[in-house]
Design a protein around this motif. Structure first.
Motif, mmCIF file in Angstrom:
data_model
loop_
_atom_site.group_PDB
_atom_site.id
_atom_site.type_symbol
_atom_site.label_atom_id
_atom_site.label_comp_id
_atom_site.label_asym_id
_atom_site.label_seq_id
_atom_site.Cartn_x
_atom_site.Cartn_y
_atom_site.Cartn_z
ATOM 1 N N GLY A 37 141.937 99.853 -25.017
ATOM 2 C CA GLY A 37 141.308 98.641 -25.383
ATOM 3 C C GLY A 37 140.970 98.517 -26.855
ATOM 4 O O GLY A 37 141.090 99.640 -27.627
ATOM 5 N N SER A 38 140.681 97.376 -27.263
ATOM 6 C CA SER A 38 140.403 97.121 -28.651
ATOM 7 C C SER A 38 138.870 97.620 -29.125
ATOM 8 O O SER A 38 138.800 98.152 -30.166
ATOM 9 C CB SER A 38 140.298 95.431 -29.048
ATOM 10 O OG SER A 38 141.304 94.743 -28.240
ATOM 11 N N THR A 39 138.132 97.643 -27.854
ATOM 12 C CA THR A 39 136.633 97.991 -28.507
ATOM 13 C C THR A 39 136.485 99.365 -29.021
ATOM 14 O O THR A 39 136.162 99.595 -30.428
ATOM 15 C CB THR A 39 135.615 97.957 -27.259
ATOM 16 O OG1 THR A 39 135.912 96.721 -26.652
ATOM 17 C CG2 THR A 39 134.232 98.139 -27.540
ATOM 18 N N ILE A 133 133.750 97.700 -21.813
ATOM 19 C CA ILE A 133 133.318 96.676 -20.607
ATOM 20 C C ILE A 133 134.325 95.459 -20.433
ATOM 21 O O ILE A 133 134.684 95.036 -21.785
ATOM 22 C CB ILE A 133 131.815 96.321 -20.655
ATOM 23 C CG1 ILE A 133 131.645 95.571 -19.374
ATOM 24 C CG2 ILE A 133 131.537 95.725 -21.913
ATOM 25 C CD1 ILE A 133 130.282 95.590 -19.108
ATOM 26 N N HIS A 138 133.883 94.876 -15.848
ATOM 27 C CA HIS A 138 134.640 96.113 -15.068
ATOM 28 C C HIS A 138 134.366 97.113 -16.196
ATOM 29 O O HIS A 138 134.362 97.209 -17.497
ATOM 30 C CB HIS A 138 136.259 95.854 -14.854
ATOM 31 C CG HIS A 138 137.052 95.725 -15.979
ATOM 32 N ND1 HIS A 138 138.488 95.189 -15.881
ATOM 33 C CD2 HIS A 138 136.904 96.132 -17.350
ATOM 34 C CE1 HIS A 138 138.924 95.359 -17.176
ATOM 35 N NE2 HIS A 138 138.115 95.600 -17.998
ATOM 36 N N ARG A 167 147.529 89.743 -24.173
ATOM 37 C CA ARG A 167 147.616 89.756 -25.779
ATOM 38 C C ARG A 167 148.545 90.923 -26.219
ATOM 39 O O ARG A 167 149.176 90.982 -27.179
ATOM 40 C CB ARG A 167 146.272 89.487 -26.314
ATOM 41 C CG ARG A 167 145.567 90.681 -26.221
ATOM 42 C CD ARG A 167 144.075 90.106 -26.834
ATOM 43 N NE ARG A 167 143.393 91.435 -27.025
ATOM 44 C CZ ARG A 167 142.450 91.946 -26.125
ATOM 45 N NH1 ARG A 167 142.475 91.715 -24.710
ATOM 46 N NH2 ARG A 167 141.870 93.073 -26.354
ATOM 47 N N LYS A 202 131.384 89.143 -24.449
ATOM 48 C CA LYS A 202 130.980 90.579 -23.684
ATOM 49 C C LYS A 202 129.448 90.245 -23.255
ATOM 50 O O LYS A 202 129.108 91.247 -22.586
ATOM 51 C CB LYS A 202 131.114 91.965 -24.395
ATOM 52 C CG LYS A 202 132.698 92.422 -24.811
ATOM 53 C CD LYS A 202 133.447 92.220 -23.293
ATOM 54 C CE LYS A 202 134.838 92.561 -23.675
ATOM 55 N NZ LYS A 202 135.425 93.977 -24.509
HETATM 56 P P1 PGA Z 1 138.595 95.486 -24.591
HETATM 57 O O1 PGA Z 1 138.819 95.656 -23.187
HETATM 58 O O2 PGA Z 1 138.111 96.439 -25.355
HETATM 59 O O3 PGA Z 1 139.975 95.249 -25.210
HETATM 60 O O4 PGA Z 1 137.758 94.257 -24.746
HETATM 61 C C1 PGA Z 1 137.631 96.593 -22.627
HETATM 62 C C2 PGA Z 1 137.901 96.749 -21.167
HETATM 63 O O5 PGA Z 1 138.468 95.910 -20.684
HETATM 64 O O6 PGA Z 1 137.354 97.631 -20.668
#
Ligand code: PGA
Length: 253
Positions: A37-39, A133, A138, A167, A202
């Motif tokens: 994920g990006s986070t 998250i 989730h 994306r 978030k």
């Molecule tokens: P994200 O996704 O870091 O790309 O926002 C987090 C996740 O879905 O657990």
């Protein structure tokens, strides 16, 4: 649960890297659970920087990733294996044979899921699990549901997740509909957990982790039952947190 609120994404990533580095320095053969994920990208960039400067040695760690899309091979550009390889593993000295992912391609789902659980157990369990998250709360691909699924399993992705992940693909239709993910118990078995969240999208999900209510419709709310969770969030992601049951919290700033 420890809550750390940072000014911005950069500070969140730096603090996260410090926590991961401390874990590896304290236990050079630590088992680390990684997330995509990006986070965590900022965290991974910080870890690469530490490696480049000779400050951190990854040669003895073992890794387990949370999840993988069903139907994507390791080589697929959107596979989580490829994501981790490109964004972290190819840039540090982690040993290839110590990297673990749930497979995206398989015939016997039950067998590969129980094998993943066995591999985690054989490695001695996860010392530090890194989590992002979803906007729907989730963790891994444990989507909102009536009940929790405990062990590694195959899951149908929620519509919000498909939307959020579109994306990364040319077209939403290309986003796989199923994933294989560690279960809630696999995550809760980790000796410590570091959950990262940034940005206002978030904020609502993050606020649910702090209500005192555990609800499988907000999967991350289960983390309130874990003895060693650090919730490391930027100011925007923290903005809806009401510190209910504040006595149980240690709140650093
Ligand atoms: P994200 O996704 O870091 O790309 O926002 C987090 C996740 O879905 O657990």
């Amino acid at each position: 649960m420890q809550l750390i609120v940072t000014e911005d994404y950069r500070e969140m990533s730096q603090k996260a890297a410090q926590i991961v580095a401390d874990q590896i320095r304290n236990k050079p053969d630590a088992v680390i659970g990684f997330a995509t994920g990006s986070t965590p990208l900022g965290l991974y960039a910080e870890l690469i920087g530490m490696y480049d400067r000779g400050e951190l040695d990854f040669s003895r760690i073992t890794t387990f990733n949370l999840d993988e899309y069903v139907g994507l091979s390791r080589e697929h550009p959107q596979s989580y294996y490829r994501f981790m390889w490109e964004n972290l593993f190819s840039k540090i000295n982690v040993q290839n044979e110590r990297i673990h992912f749930p497979p995206g391609i398989f015939t016997d789902a039950e067998a590969v899921c129980s094998r993943y659980e066995e591999e985690i157990a054989e490695a001695g369990g996860i010392d530090l699990q890194i989590l992002g998250i979803g906007t729907n709360g989730h963790i891994g691909f444990n989507e909102p549901d009536e009940t929790y699924t405990l062990a590694t399993h195959v899951v149908e992705l929620a519509e919000e997740t498909i939307e959020a992940n579109a994306r990364f693909f040319h077209d939403k239709a290309e986003v796989p509909r199923r994933a294989i993910t560690m279960g809630v118990k696999s995550i809760m078995n980790a000796r410590s957990i570091l959950l990262l969240a940034n940005g206002k999208s978030k904020a609502e999900a993050v606020s649910h982790i702090c209500t005192g209510v555990v609800d499988p419709k907000v999967p991350a709310s289960i983390l309130q039952l874990h003895p060693h969770v650090t919730l490391l969030v930027d100011r925007e992601a923290a903005r809806l947190i009401e510190m209910k049951g504040e006595a149980a919290w240690s709140h650093s700033r």
